[in-house]
Design an enzyme around this catalytic site. Structure first.
Site, PDB file in Angstrom:
ATOM      1  N   HIS A  38      -9.835   2.144   0.551  1.00 38.68           N
ATOM      2  CA  HIS A  38      -8.367   2.051   0.515  1.00 38.68           C
ATOM      3  C   HIS A  38      -7.925   0.993  -1.114  1.00 38.68           C
ATOM      4  CE1 HIS A  38      -4.610   1.027   1.197  1.00 38.68           C
ATOM      5  NE2 HIS A  38      -3.894   0.352   2.368  1.00 38.68           N
ATOM      6  N   CYS A  78       1.272  -0.956  -0.093  1.00 35.68           N
ATOM      7  CA  CYS A  78      -0.133   0.154  -0.160  1.00 35.68           C
ATOM      8  C   CYS A  78       0.815   0.927   0.079  1.00 35.68           C
ATOM      9  CB  CYS A  78      -0.941  -0.161   1.452  1.00 35.68           C
ATOM     10  SG  CYS A  78      -2.244  -1.502   1.773  1.00 35.68           S
ATOM     11  N   LYS A  81      -9.493   8.229   3.136  1.00 37.90           N
ATOM     12  CA  LYS A  81      -9.942   6.611   3.091  1.00 37.90           C
ATOM     13  C   LYS A  81     -11.118   6.527   3.688  1.00 37.90           C
ATOM     14  CE  LYS A  81      -5.432   4.227   2.934  1.00 37.90           C
ATOM     15  NZ  LYS A  81      -4.665   4.970   3.248  1.00 37.90           N
ATOM     16  N   PHE A  94       1.959  -3.456   3.996  1.00 37.17           N
ATOM     17  CA  PHE A  94       1.707  -4.528   4.448  1.00 37.17           C
ATOM     18  C   PHE A  94       3.951  -4.648   3.772  1.00 37.17           C
ATOM     19  CE2 PHE A  94      -2.634  -7.327   4.187  1.00 37.17           C
ATOM     20  CZ  PHE A  94      -2.748  -6.356   5.278  1.00 37.17           C
ATOM     21  N   GLU A 107      -0.701   4.946  14.156  1.00 35.45           N
ATOM     22  CA  GLU A 107      -0.291   6.172  13.546  1.00 35.45           C
ATOM     23  C   GLU A 107      -0.440   7.781  14.587  1.00 35.45           C
ATOM     24  OE1 GLU A 107      -0.833   8.188   9.169  1.00 35.45           O
ATOM     25  OE2 GLU A 107      -2.203   7.029   9.375  1.00 35.45           O
ATOM     26  N   HIS A 144      -2.265   7.574   6.616  1.00 34.06           N
ATOM     27  CA  HIS A 144      -2.533   6.533   6.490  1.00 34.06           C
ATOM     28  C   HIS A 144      -4.469   5.880   6.488  1.00 34.06           C
ATOM     29  CE1 HIS A 144      -2.086   2.249   4.190  1.00 34.06           C
ATOM     30  NE2 HIS A 144      -2.172   1.616   5.335  1.00 34.06           N
TER      31      HIS A 144
END
Length: 421
Positions: free
Chosen positions: A344, A167, A339, A407, A318, A307
């Protein structure tokens, strides 16, 4: 060696909330959710039956009908976004030096639809008919083909490749494009990202990991970053492309300048294959690296496009990273997770969020985080921070920071600031 300055001179987008950059931005400010029941395939037996799909998209508006059949949907999206970005830049393709224009895209997964289609065909017919694969199987599937098609359409002979860091892919691509230009290796680069994974393998795979929201009864409000009831991310798809250009090259042709790219950073969590570091150590480091690269202080930032995937662990880590790095200035920032509207976009997440950051800087308005309700507060999150819940907020945005994490512990960050000659 004096580094060259890099600016954004073009935008193009195909997203779950709009088929142009303008429409996407308008709907983002309006708090429109792109989530709805999946139409791409019958998802009725899946634990998650909804996603943020691209809607009413016609690839033949950008690619010849015969060529469309040779492209996976992720590549079709990329071709459309790149075409719109190049058009928006108003670059004179007859006079520019195409040897110094490149294409660097981020693609996390690539041609999932093509791979599934060909393997299902083999599973159904292979034993009786033998292996009959489409000769375009491999060229449709591989992620780098999108950058290749864009370069072939325009005859761009500069650097041409993709980055794949889950991502974080398209923020890594943007960082590479930025560095190539400021080091003098190119005059302009089409950058951004593309993804199209809303197919059985994508939805089934992420569901098996318990990564996706299963709020099937209310998909439009399922992505709810920083709320206690968040239960996973909502999958999105699409492509966003930005034209990054060397400043003097842009000025010489009288280009419109949206914003300046100030810096970029990268880091690794080195912690877990899918979970972010619980204390946000990698997230803090990547923002520090981006600020150092930009020659900026935390107090120079007014907005962070986080994010913010709406996952139980990720949102908290975060926030911890932001508070640890920004200290008291964290309470003067606007923070938002777009998002909550777009879902996403995986490998294209960094690209769409870079676009929103650029437009926030240009227009002095911060897009909202939608779907948070009073009383849905997480005891682990400090709500004295301004998450820009519900409505956009007008304010001077001198600089915006955009975070993307993938990831494997991949972290990437880009900073955009107002252009001043």
């Amino acid at each position: 060696m004096e580094l060259k300055r890099v600016v954004v001179t073009g935008l193009g987008a195909v997203t779950p909330i709009g088929n142009t950059a303008e429409e996407t931005w308008k709907n983002c400010l309006a708090g429109v959710s792109g989530a709805a029941p999946i139409t791409r395939f019958d998802a009725s037996k899946f634990k998650t039956t909804f996603a943020c799909e691209v809607k009413n998209f016609d690839p033949t508006a950008f690619v010849d009908r015969k060529e469309v059949r040779k492209m996976d949907p992720f590549c079709q999206f990329a071709m459309a976004a790149a075409t719109m970005a190049v058009d928006d830049s108003k670059m004179d393709l007859e006079t520019v030096n195409k040897n110094r224009i490149g294409v660097v895209l981020g693609v996390g997964i690539g041609g999932m639809h093509t791979f599934e289609e060909e393997e299902w065909n083999y599973a159904r017919n292979g034993e009786t008919m033998g292996p009959k694969y489409n000769p375009f199987f491999v060229p449709k599937m591989i992620g780098d083909i999108a950058a290749g098609h864009i370069s072939m359409k325009y005859g761009f002979h500069g650097p041409n490749y993709i980055t794949a860091s889950a991502c974080a892919s398209s923020t890594n691509a943007l960082a590479d494009a930025f560095n190539l230009i400021r080091l003098g290796k190119a005059d302009a680069i089409v950058t951004g990202g593309a993804e199209a994974a809303i197919y059985p393998g994508g939805v089934g795979g992420f569901t098996a990991m318990h990564a996706l929201s299963t709020r099937n009864d209310e998909p439009q409000t399922a992505s709810r970053p920083f709320s206690a009831s968040r239960d996973g991310f909502v999958m999105g798809e699409g492509s966003v492309c930005l034209i990054l250009e060397e400043l003097e090259h842009a000025k010489a042709r009288g280009a419109k300048i949206y914003a300046e790219v100030a810096g970029a950073g990268m880091s690794a969590d080195a912690h877990h294959i899918t979970a972010s570091h619980p204390e946000g150590l990698g997230a803090k480091l990547v923002m520090e690296n981006a600020l150092e690269d930009a020659g900026m202080q935390p107090t120079d930032i007014d907005y962070i496009n986080v994010h913010g995937t709406s996952t139980p662990v990720g949102d908290i880590s975060e926030v911890k990273a932001i508070q640890a790095l920004f200290g008291e200035h964290a309470y003067k920032l606007n923070i938002s997770s777009t998002k909550s509207m777009t879902g996403h976009l995986l490998g294209a997440a960094g690209a769409i969020e870079a676009m929103f950051s650029v437009l926030a800087v240009q227009n002095d308005i911060v897009p909202p985080t939608i779907n948070h309700q009073a009383g849905d507060e997480d005891e682990n999150i400090d709500y004295k921070l301004n998450f820009t819940f519900g409505q956009p907020q007008k304010r001077t945005v001198r600089a915006a920071l955009s975070n993307t994490f993938g990831f494997g512990g991949h972290n990437a960050c880009a900073i955009f600031k107002k252009y001043a000659d």
